[in-house]
Design a protein around this motif. Structure first.
Motif, mmCIF file in Angstrom:
data_model
loop_
_atom_site.group_PDB
_atom_site.id
_atom_site.type_symbol
_atom_site.label_atom_id
_atom_site.label_comp_id
_atom_site.label_asym_id
_atom_site.label_seq_id
_atom_site.Cartn_x
_atom_site.Cartn_y
_atom_site.Cartn_z
ATOM 1 N N LEU A 106 33.729 29.127 57.946
ATOM 2 C CA LEU A 106 34.677 29.681 56.982
ATOM 3 C C LEU A 106 34.728 28.844 55.710
ATOM 4 C CD1 LEU A 106 37.580 30.690 59.389
ATOM 5 C CD2 LEU A 106 36.073 32.223 58.122
ATOM 6 N N LEU A 107 34.562 27.536 55.856
ATOM 7 C CA LEU A 107 34.551 26.676 54.674
ATOM 8 C C LEU A 107 33.349 26.990 53.787
ATOM 9 C CD1 LEU A 107 35.827 24.260 53.173
ATOM 10 C CD2 LEU A 107 34.362 22.766 54.547
ATOM 11 N N GLN A 108 32.218 27.233 54.398
ATOM 12 C CA GLN A 108 31.024 27.555 53.623
ATOM 13 C C GLN A 108 31.108 28.935 52.976
ATOM 14 O OE1 GLN A 108 27.735 27.039 56.314
ATOM 15 N NE2 GLN A 108 27.670 24.810 56.031
ATOM 16 N N SER A 109 31.950 29.809 53.541
ATOM 17 C CA SER A 109 32.071 31.159 52.981
ATOM 18 C C SER A 109 33.169 31.269 51.929
ATOM 19 C CB SER A 109 32.354 32.161 54.108
ATOM 20 O OG SER A 109 33.646 31.945 54.658
ATOM 21 N N ARG A 110 33.758 30.144 51.536
ATOM 22 C CA ARG A 110 34.892 30.200 50.608
ATOM 23 C C ARG A 110 34.481 30.712 49.231
ATOM 24 N NH1 ARG A 110 33.010 25.080 50.815
ATOM 25 N NH2 ARG A 110 32.847 23.868 48.871
ATOM 26 N N ASN A 111 33.211 30.545 48.873
ATOM 27 C CA ASN A 111 32.745 30.994 47.560
ATOM 28 C C ASN A 111 32.096 32.375 47.603
ATOM 29 O OD1 ASN A 111 33.555 28.570 46.311
ATOM 30 N ND2 ASN A 111 31.660 27.549 46.922
ATOM 31 N N PHE A 112 32.148 33.025 48.763
ATOM 32 C CA PHE A 112 31.583 34.365 48.859
ATOM 33 C C PHE A 112 32.436 35.343 48.056
ATOM 34 C CE2 PHE A 112 29.390 33.829 53.259
ATOM 35 C CZ PHE A 112 28.569 32.863 52.704
ATOM 36 N N GLY A 113 31.794 36.369 47.540
ATOM 37 C CA GLY A 113 32.546 37.460 46.948
ATOM 38 C C GLY A 113 33.229 38.289 48.023
ATOM 39 N N PHE A 114 34.064 39.225 47.581
ATOM 40 C CA PHE A 114 34.816 40.016 48.557
ATOM 41 C C PHE A 114 33.894 40.813 49.465
ATOM 42 C CE2 PHE A 114 36.824 44.056 49.755
ATOM 43 C CZ PHE A 114 37.891 43.571 50.495
ATOM 44 N N ARG A 115 32.887 41.432 48.896
ATOM 45 C CA ARG A 115 32.005 42.285 49.690
ATOM 46 C C ARG A 115 31.170 41.456 50.664
ATOM 47 N NH1 ARG A 115 28.971 46.260 45.629
ATOM 48 N NH2 ARG A 115 28.465 47.292 47.598
ATOM 49 N N ALA A 116 30.711 40.289 50.221
ATOM 50 C CA ALA A 116 29.896 39.448 51.099
ATOM 51 C C ALA A 116 30.737 38.727 52.145
ATOM 52 C CB ALA A 116 29.118 38.430 50.270
ATOM 53 N N GLY A 117 31.974 38.397 51.797
ATOM 54 C CA GLY A 117 32.797 37.622 52.716
ATOM 55 C C GLY A 117 33.723 38.435 53.589
ATOM 56 N N LEU A 118 33.719 39.759 53.426
ATOM 57 C CA LEU A 118 34.663 40.586 54.174
ATOM 58 C C LEU A 118 34.484 40.439 55.677
ATOM 59 C CD1 LEU A 118 36.863 42.729 54.263
ATOM 60 C CD2 LEU A 118 35.078 44.477 54.072
ATOM 61 N N PHE A 119 33.261 40.589 56.154
ATOM 62 C CA PHE A 119 33.040 40.529 57.600
ATOM 63 C C PHE A 119 33.276 39.131 58.168
ATOM 64 C CE2 PHE A 119 30.380 40.245 61.414
ATOM 65 C CZ PHE A 119 30.891 41.308 62.135
ATOM 66 N N PRO A 120 32.714 38.058 57.562
ATOM 67 C CA PRO A 120 33.000 36.732 58.110
ATOM 68 C C PRO A 120 34.475 36.376 58.099
ATOM 69 C CG PRO A 120 31.437 36.594 56.282
ATOM 70 C CD PRO A 120 31.736 38.020 56.486
ATOM 71 N N TRP A 121 35.219 36.824 57.087
ATOM 72 C CA TRP A 121 36.652 36.527 57.045
ATOM 73 C C TRP A 121 37.416 37.356 58.066
ATOM 74 C CZ3 TRP A 121 36.637 37.237 51.036
ATOM 75 C CH2 TRP A 121 35.961 36.151 50.455
ATOM 76 N N ALA A 122 37.054 38.641 58.179
ATOM 77 C CA ALA A 122 37.761 39.514 59.119
ATOM 78 C C ALA A 122 37.572 39.060 60.558
ATOM 79 C CB ALA A 122 37.282 40.962 58.955
ATOM 80 N N ILE A 123 36.414 38.477 60.859
ATOM 81 C CA ILE A 123 36.144 38.002 62.209
ATOM 82 C C ILE A 123 36.509 36.530 62.361
ATOM 83 C CG2 ILE A 123 34.346 37.638 63.941
ATOM 84 C CD1 ILE A 123 35.068 40.554 63.502
ATOM 85 N N GLY A 124 36.184 35.737 61.349
ATOM 86 C CA GLY A 124 36.311 34.290 61.476
ATOM 87 C C GLY A 124 37.737 33.795 61.606
ATOM 88 N N PHE A 125 38.653 34.284 60.762
ATOM 89 C CA PHE A 125 40.021 33.764 60.789
ATOM 90 C C PHE A 125 40.756 34.106 62.092
ATOM 91 C CE2 PHE A 125 39.393 33.548 56.128
ATOM 92 C CZ PHE A 125 39.764 32.223 55.940
ATOM 93 N N PRO A 126 40.706 35.357 62.584
ATOM 94 C CA PRO A 126 41.367 35.612 63.881
ATOM 95 C C PRO A 126 40.753 34.823 65.027
ATOM 96 C CG PRO A 126 40.953 37.676 62.716
ATOM 97 C CD PRO A 126 40.216 36.611 61.977
ATOM 98 N N VAL A 127 39.420 34.728 65.046
ATOM 99 C CA VAL A 127 38.777 33.984 66.131
ATOM 100 C C VAL A 127 39.104 32.498 66.031
ATOM 101 C CG1 VAL A 127 36.557 33.358 67.143
ATOM 102 C CG2 VAL A 127 36.941 35.683 66.348
ATOM 103 N N LEU A 128 39.173 31.970 64.813
ATOM 104 C CA LEU A 128 39.551 30.565 64.640
ATOM 105 C C LEU A 128 40.966 30.318 65.146
ATOM 106 C CD1 LEU A 128 39.017 27.723 63.555
ATOM 107 C CD2 LEU A 128 39.793 28.519 61.308
ATOM 108 N N ALA A 129 41.881 31.238 64.849
ATOM 109 C CA ALA A 129 43.260 31.084 65.336
ATOM 110 C C ALA A 129 43.307 31.091 66.861
ATOM 111 C CB ALA A 129 44.138 32.198 64.764
ATOM 112 N N LEU A 130 42.564 32.005 67.483
ATOM 113 C CA LEU A 130 42.536 32.057 68.946
ATOM 114 C C LEU A 130 41.882 30.810 69.533
ATOM 115 C CD1 LEU A 130 41.540 35.811 69.459
ATOM 116 C CD2 LEU A 130 43.787 34.778 69.802
ATOM 117 N N ALA A 131 40.841 30.307 68.865
ATOM 118 C CA ALA A 131 40.178 29.097 69.353
ATOM 119 C C ALA A 131 41.107 27.889 69.263
ATOM 120 C CB ALA A 131 38.898 28.845 68.554
ATOM 121 N N ILE A 132 41.916 27.822 68.209
ATOM 122 C CA ILE A 132 42.877 26.724 68.084
ATOM 123 C C ILE A 132 43.922 26.802 69.193
ATOM 124 C CG2 ILE A 132 44.703 25.781 66.624
ATOM 125 C CD1 ILE A 132 43.018 26.550 64.199
#
Length: 251
Positions: A106-132
């Motif tokens: 997620l840190l590496q995807s911080r500079n992605f545009g909305f279209r490029a980062g939509l899928f990693p953000w939609a999946i990454g943040f919920p999964v990161l919360a569950l992993a924590i």
């Protein structure tokens, strides 16, 4: 993963359906914005996902309350408050590595545009919360405390030879499933591998055929008929076009 109580089916589904889900999410958002989230089919899928997340937690809380009531009835002495001790074991290290990998991605995807980062953000943040959350449970020894209190079962130590054979079997069936997808395509690979797996497990033919038919109808009805997902055809149909015509006629 089995010893650390991390399920394997989501890993397989992620490897198989991850690229496809990313493509469909991009197309849906690009064409409809966020309006596609309110379609009936999407709402049903979201409800099933939510139920799958909440049901185990609710069931676990009920079991914990039942165990506490049972202990209160059988023990006349006053129980001392439980002390919290942080643990450091394989489960903690594994969960911490998952959290680290997700956070780094997620840190590496911080500079992605909305279209490029939509899928990693939609999946990454919920999964990161569950992993924590899972990491916190492992640090506090939550699973072990539940087992000690009578919630769940304390598993017996499995011999290493049996674990090795099971792991080889899992790897073999996983690779076989990928080969079946490559040769037959998704629509035929699912019932074919299910029939082979159930018969290998010595299941009866009526049960095997019924379960394979249900799996095929669910997959075909959801992805092919309803969502119109363009799965690639199997390589056998490319090598032998008459087989494709036969399958298309049956389909």
């Amino acid at each position: 993963m089995e010893k650390l109580k991390w399920p394997r089916p989501p890993v397989l589904l992620g490897l198989v359906l991850g690229p496809l889900a990313e493509n469909r999410l991009f197309l849906s958002t690009d064409n409809y914005g966020l309006a596609w989230l309110w379609r009936p089919g999407v709402l049903i899928i979201l409800a099933l996902i939510l139920a799958g997340i909440l049901y185990p937690a609710i069931k676990e809380q009920r079991q914990k309350r039942q165990a506490e009531r049972l202990l209160a009835k059988t023990s006349a002495s006053v129980q001392e408050p439980k002390k919290v001790h942080l643990r450091l074991n394989r489960a903690v290290l594994f969960s911490a590595s998952i959290v680290f990998i997700l956070a780094l991605a997620l840190l590496q995807s911080r500079n992605f545009g909305f279209r490029a980062g939509l899928f990693p953000w939609a999946i990454g943040f919920p999964v990161l919360a569950l992993a924590i959350v899972q990491l916190g449970m492992d640090l506090l020894g939550f699973e072990r405390r539940l087992a000690h209190e009578g919630v769940g079962e304390i598993g017996l130590e499995i011999p290493r030879e049996l674990v090795f054979r099971r792991n080889l079997g899992i790897i073999g069936w996983t690779l076989g499933f990928f080969v079946a997808i490559w040769l037959l395509g998704f629509s035929l690979a699912i019932p074919t591998t299910m029939i082979l797996y159930l018969k290998f497990a010595k299941e009866k033919w009526p049960v095997t055929l019924i379960l394979a038919l249900i799996a095929w109808l669910f997959f075909y009805g959801l992805f092919d008929y309803t969502l119109h997902v363009p799965f690639a055809e199997g390589q056998l149909f490319v090598w032998f076009p008459p087989l494709y015509r036969i399958f298309f006629w049956l389909k």
